[in-house]
Enzyme design. Structure first.
Site, PDB file in Angstrom:
ATOM      1  N   TYR A 119       7.078   5.212  13.161  1.00 15.85           N
ATOM      2  CA  TYR A 119       7.877   3.980  13.293  1.00 15.85           C
ATOM      3  C   TYR A 119       9.182   4.234  14.051  1.00 15.85           C
ATOM      4  O   TYR A 119      10.222   3.678  13.702  1.00 15.85           O
ATOM      5  CB  TYR A 119       8.242   3.409  11.916  1.00 15.85           C
ATOM      6  CG  TYR A 119       7.106   3.287  10.932  1.00 15.85           C
ATOM      7  CD1 TYR A 119       5.997   2.497  11.231  1.00 15.85           C
ATOM      8  CD2 TYR A 119       7.135   3.946   9.714  1.00 15.85           C
ATOM      9  CE1 TYR A 119       4.949   2.367  10.329  1.00 15.85           C
ATOM     10  CE2 TYR A 119       6.091   3.818   8.805  1.00 15.85           C
ATOM     11  CZ  TYR A 119       5.005   3.027   9.122  1.00 15.85           C
ATOM     12  OH  TYR A 119       3.985   2.900   8.223  1.00 15.85           O
ATOM     13  N   TYR A 174       2.004  -5.913   2.478  1.00 18.20           N
ATOM     14  CA  TYR A 174       1.797  -4.675   3.235  1.00 18.20           C
ATOM     15  C   TYR A 174       0.729  -3.864   2.494  1.00 18.20           C
ATOM     16  O   TYR A 174       0.883  -3.579   1.307  1.00 18.20           O
ATOM     17  CB  TYR A 174       3.085  -3.837   3.340  1.00 18.20           C
ATOM     18  CG  TYR A 174       2.824  -2.510   4.002  1.00 18.20           C
ATOM     19  CD1 TYR A 174       2.762  -2.397   5.385  1.00 18.20           C
ATOM     20  CD2 TYR A 174       2.566  -1.368   3.247  1.00 18.20           C
ATOM     21  CE1 TYR A 174       2.470  -1.191   6.002  1.00 18.20           C
ATOM     22  CE2 TYR A 174       2.268  -0.158   3.857  1.00 18.20           C
ATOM     23  CZ  TYR A 174       2.222  -0.073   5.225  1.00 18.20           C
ATOM     24  OH  TYR A 174       1.920   1.118   5.839  1.00 18.20           O
ATOM     25  N   ASP A 185      -3.202  -3.850  -5.383  1.00 19.74           N
ATOM     26  CA  ASP A 185      -2.693  -2.696  -4.649  1.00 19.74           C
ATOM     27  C   ASP A 185      -1.431  -2.218  -5.366  1.00 19.74           C
ATOM     28  O   ASP A 185      -0.339  -2.739  -5.148  1.00 19.74           O
ATOM     29  CB  ASP A 185      -2.404  -3.094  -3.196  1.00 19.74           C
ATOM     30  CG  ASP A 185      -1.835  -1.932  -2.378  1.00 19.74           C
ATOM     31  OD1 ASP A 185      -1.500  -0.899  -2.976  1.00 19.74           O
ATOM     32  OD2 ASP A 185      -1.725  -2.082  -1.145  1.00 19.74           O
ATOM     33  N   LYS A 202       1.002   6.891  -3.708  1.00 16.81           N
ATOM     34  CA  LYS A 202       2.441   7.197  -3.752  1.00 16.81           C
ATOM     35  C   LYS A 202       2.898   8.121  -4.900  1.00 16.81           C
ATOM     36  O   LYS A 202       2.993   9.311  -4.699  1.00 16.81           O
ATOM     37  CB  LYS A 202       3.239   5.890  -3.728  1.00 16.81           C
ATOM     38  CG  LYS A 202       3.047   5.148  -2.378  1.00 16.81           C
ATOM     39  CD  LYS A 202       4.324   4.744  -1.739  1.00 16.81           C
ATOM     40  CE  LYS A 202       4.166   4.499  -0.260  1.00 16.81           C
ATOM     41  NZ  LYS A 202       3.569   3.204   0.112  1.00 16.81           N
TER      42      LYS A 202
HETATM   43  C1  LIG Z   1       2.554   2.800   1.115  1.00 25.75           C
HETATM   44  C2  LIG Z   1       1.607   1.707   0.790  1.00 25.75           C
HETATM   45  C3  LIG Z   1       0.303   1.690   1.331  1.00 25.75           C
HETATM   46  C4  LIG Z   1      -0.180   2.708   2.318  1.00 25.75           C
HETATM   47  O1  LIG Z   1      -0.180   4.003   1.799  1.00 25.75           O
HETATM   48  P1  LIG Z   1      -0.236   5.252   2.819  1.00 25.75           P
HETATM   49  O2  LIG Z   1      -0.359   6.429   1.927  1.00 25.75           O
HETATM   50  O3  LIG Z   1       1.044   5.220   3.580  1.00 25.75           O
HETATM   51  O4  LIG Z   1      -1.417   5.049   3.690  1.00 25.75           O
HETATM   52  C5  LIG Z   1      -0.524   0.650   0.956  1.00 25.75           C
HETATM   53  N1  LIG Z   1      -0.137  -0.305   0.098  1.00 25.75           N
HETATM   54  C6  LIG Z   1       1.116  -0.310  -0.442  1.00 25.75           C
HETATM   55  C7  LIG Z   1       1.488  -1.398  -1.404  1.00 25.75           C
HETATM   56  C8  LIG Z   1       2.023   0.684  -0.095  1.00 25.75           C
HETATM   57  O5  LIG Z   1       3.262   0.659  -0.605  1.00 25.75           O
END
Ligand SMILES: *Cc1c(COP(=O)(O)O)cnc(C)c1O
Length: 432
Positions: A19, A147, A241, A274
């Site tokens: 980025y 996202y 997610d 994460k």
């Molecule tokens: C960071 C994130 C992703 C993507 O994860 P990566 O390990 O960077 O591919 C997907 N969804 C959410 C909500 C995120 O915060």
């Protein structure tokens, strides 16, 4: 520090940063060590980390319990392929995740990054309906400000305007964007959207309670519960997610628990990553409910889930994740969720004065997430530079300055972070 200068000056011309407009970027800071809530730089400075290395390092850096677990794993079994072979760290981790997650979320598919965990969730959802003879159910509903990742299938689920992916428009699958149903009229509209498209919809995907990279937008548990109930009503799967929200960040182990508590709803599929390994090694998991898994059981080999990353269920990463989960248990004398609750109180009190400043659209706090949304012109480069000058690692994006500190952060370290936010935004207000 001549050695540090060597790797930096010799290596930088070969690195492509994420980025980042490489022509005009401020040079990156050279990190030589991390400890607790601190990042030590090659020039001897120390920064207090306000964002936990992209929201991963929930126990702070170099936690001895995780380090010991990874060292032990490294000596016995660092990695083995995960097709036809299994190992203890992965199976224990799967069992523990199933026990922690609500309802019958009990089948775990491991990958190595969040985006891929979402891709796998999409495959599960689409193939679920296919295996049930409903091949036309393959579109996905996502929300404004969402996202879900940077890969092609996940880019198609990011806010088309605010997202980072507008330049790829036209190359991605066409999915359906909805407004978060936060009031009565939006609820009717959302229900109608699902009703109208139900025959072609595989799933709705949501970041429960907090939308992260799309701007740290927050919604309540009622909204989340409504989404879950609407999905059930219209026979559409719900993917939560929890890549950002999972593992305590919003105040509970998983954000979706707040909706479960209200209306007993459970998402059909949950994505985790994460903070899964406490910010030490790459690992992600897609967890399915029993009925989702059972739709793949058949005499037909092509009904199986066709996915398998080379490094899936990496044993070092699974050992780190198991050790990270230990640190959420009371026996380890580290009451993580209580720490999050204390951070929430402090963030609320210490960021509140930002509301009085010029150029502030909103201040939002949930769990260990504090966000200040800015209005007017925003010079991100300058803001980022000022934070580093003040000895804190805070990295605003879009129109938000946010804090997501490690849960173990000391009260005075957190106060330094919030004071820096107030100071930098006060300086900006004076310029507006
Ligand atoms: C960071 C994130 C992703 C993507 O994860 P990566 O390990 O960077 O591919 C997907 N969804 C959410 C909500 C995120 O915060």
């Amino acid at each position: 520090m001549s050695e540090a200068r060597d790797w930096l000056t010799e290596g930088l011309p070969h690195i492509w940063l994420p980025y980042t407009q490489m022509a005009t970027a401020t040079p990156p800071l050279a990190v030589v060590a991390t400890q607790g809530a601190r990042i030590r730089l090659g020039d001897g400075r120390e920064l207090i980390d306000g964002i936990s290395s992209w929201w991963t390092a929930c126990h702070g850096y170099n936690h001895p319990h995780i380090r010991a677990a990874v060292e032990q794993q490294l000596a016995t079994l660092p990695h083995v392929m995960f097709a036809g072979l299994v190992h203890e760290p992965a199976l224990r981790l799967a069992q523990r995740l199933a026990a922690l997650l609500p309802g019958d979320l009990e089948r775990v598919f491991f990958t190595e990054s969040g985006s891929v965990a979402v891709e796998v969730a999409l495959k599960m959802a689409i193939q679920y309906w296919r295996n049930k003879g409903q091949e036309e159910k393959k579109r996905i509903v996502y929300f404004r400000h969402a996202y879900h990742g940077d890969t092609f299938a996940t880019m198609a689920l990011c806010d088309p305007e605010e997202g980072m992916h507008t330049l790829f428009a036209g190359t991605m699958p066409d999915q359906l964007m909805a407004e978060l149903p936060t009031d009565e009229s939006l609820r009717r509209a959302f229900d109608l959207l699902l009703e109208t498209h139900a025959e072609r919809l595989a799933a709705v995907i949501v970041e429960p309670l907090v939308q992260g990279a799309g701007g740290m937008k927050m919604h309540d548990a009622q909204t989340l519960a409504f989404i879950a109930e609407a999905c059930t009503r219209h026979k559409v799967l719900l993917i939560a997610d929890e890549i950002m929200t999972g593992f305590g960040r919003t105040g509970r182990m998983f954000a979706c628990e707040e909706a479960t508590q209200l209306t007993n709803t459970v998402p059909d599929i949950v994505c985790l990553s994460k903070a899964l390994t406490g910010g030490t090694l790459p690992l992600a998991a897609t967890v399915a409910r029993r009925h989702v898994f059972e739709a793949f059981l058949s005499d037909d080999p092509s009904a199986a889930l066709m996915h398998g990353p080379t490094y899936m269920a990496n044993a070092l990463a699974c050992a780190a994740a198991n050790a990270s989960l230990d640190l959420f248990e009371p026996v380890h004398n580290s009451p993580r969720l209580a720490q999050v609750a204390a951070i929430e109180v402090r963030l609320s009190a210490e960021l509140a004065p930002c509301r009085e400043l010029a150029g502030i659209a909103a201040v939002r706090v949930k769990g260990a997430i504090g966000a200040v949304e800015l209005s007017g012109d925003i010079d991100l480069k300058h803001l980022r530079l000022r934070f580093a000058e003040l000895g804190v690692w805070v990295r605003p994006f879009g129109n938000v300055v946010y804090l997501m500190p490690p849960f173990i952060i000391a009260a005075d370290e957190l106060a330094t972070l919030t004071a820096a936010v107030r100071k930098v935004l006060d300086e900006r207000a004076a310029q507006l």
